[in-house]
Design a protein around this motif. Sequence first.
Motif, PDB file in Angstrom:
ATOM      1  N   ARG A  72      47.625  39.096  31.971  1.00 39.12           N
ATOM      2  CA  ARG A  72      46.280  39.532  31.760  1.00 39.12           C
ATOM      3  C   ARG A  72      45.829  40.005  30.678  1.00 39.12           C
ATOM      4  N   ASP A  87      47.859  34.407  39.860  1.00 44.72           N
ATOM      5  CA  ASP A  87      46.642  33.499  39.312  1.00 44.72           C
ATOM      6  C   ASP A  87      45.553  34.406  38.705  1.00 44.72           C
ATOM      7  N   ARG A  88      44.704  33.642  37.995  1.00 39.87           N
ATOM      8  CA  ARG A  88      43.706  34.399  37.059  1.00 39.87           C
ATOM      9  C   ARG A  88      42.459  34.748  38.152  1.00 39.87           C
ATOM     10  N   ASP A  89      41.996  36.023  37.706  1.00 37.72           N
ATOM     11  CA  ASP A  89      41.086  36.655  38.610  1.00 37.72           C
ATOM     12  C   ASP A  89      40.527  37.710  37.789  1.00 37.72           C
ATOM     13  N   PHE A  90      39.160  38.022  37.977  1.00 36.39           N
ATOM     14  CA  PHE A  90      38.645  39.149  37.115  1.00 36.39           C
ATOM     15  C   PHE A  90      39.221  40.501  37.659  1.00 36.39           C
ATOM     16  N   VAL A  91      39.120  40.448  38.885  1.00 40.57           N
ATOM     17  CA  VAL A  91      39.613  41.645  39.734  1.00 40.57           C
ATOM     18  C   VAL A  91      41.045  42.182  39.348  1.00 40.57           C
ATOM     19  N   PRO A 145      44.679  43.102  39.635  1.00 45.44           N
ATOM     20  CA  PRO A 145      45.682  42.842  40.602  1.00 45.44           C
ATOM     21  C   PRO A 145      46.289  43.925  41.234  1.00 45.44           C
TER      22      PRO A 145
END
Length: 286
Positions: free
Chosen positions: A23, A99-103, A105
């Motif tokens: 991140r 994987d990529r996510d704004f939230v 992890p």
Amino acid sequence: MRTVYVNGDYLPENEAKVSIFDRAFLMGDGVYEVTSVLGGKLIDFDGHLKRLDRSLNELDMQKPEAFDDLLAIHRELVRINDVTDGMVYLQVTRGAPDDRDFVFPDPETTKPTLVLFTQSKPGLAQSPVADKGIRVISIEDLRWHRRDIKTTQLLYPSMGKMMAKKAGCDDAWMVEDGAVTEGTSNNAYIVKGNKIITRALSNDILHGITRAAVLRFAREAQMEVEERNFTIEEAQGADEAFITSASTFVMPVVEIDGVTLGDGTPGARARRLREIYLEESLKTAI
């Protein structure tokens, strides 16, 4: 070739790897600290560790499993890399989810990434730049408003240093609502008479570890300290100016936006504070 530390392993730098899904790489979601090394010993380590802890808490980020071992890791890297004078850079990120996510992890499945490496800088405390001082320009402060957290979001400070370089100067002081906040990677000060003036702590500036030590030493040396905002115009009319950071210690400023301060040489108080800081910090180095 340097040996670096990545998530529990000491590795040659060309073998060190971090996931492309980390991140910090994707979101700038990381914090860092830089601790100076003089004579093979760490300067102000406890202060840096406390600020790291605060940064992690402010971002609701897990401590790395090796948090309690950070002093030993720093010392081992200094030993392995035979660093006499230099720095140890530490970075903690929220980790690398699948994987990529704004939230954010799930901390149960995604553990923080911890990276440390050294930079050897022989003669760090005897910098010739300190003997002549630096020149700064002013730029608009366009950063986010949690500058008290030492994050890896360093694009705008880097842009500021490039603006200064293009102007033939050494650094930039950032200005917001008419007042100086700080330098691109340092806290900013002016001197009037026997009074040292610097912006008060808030979310607007980094809570500098060197800043705290220098202000304490200044008070002990019977120098008056006033924590308040000041403008570029006020700074240009000051007797002296200087910056502080872990890598520059106390660095005199001799020119601001083309205006020379005093006779254009480092001021007496800045020089004295540099001497005091180095002398006292070496006494408590570990």
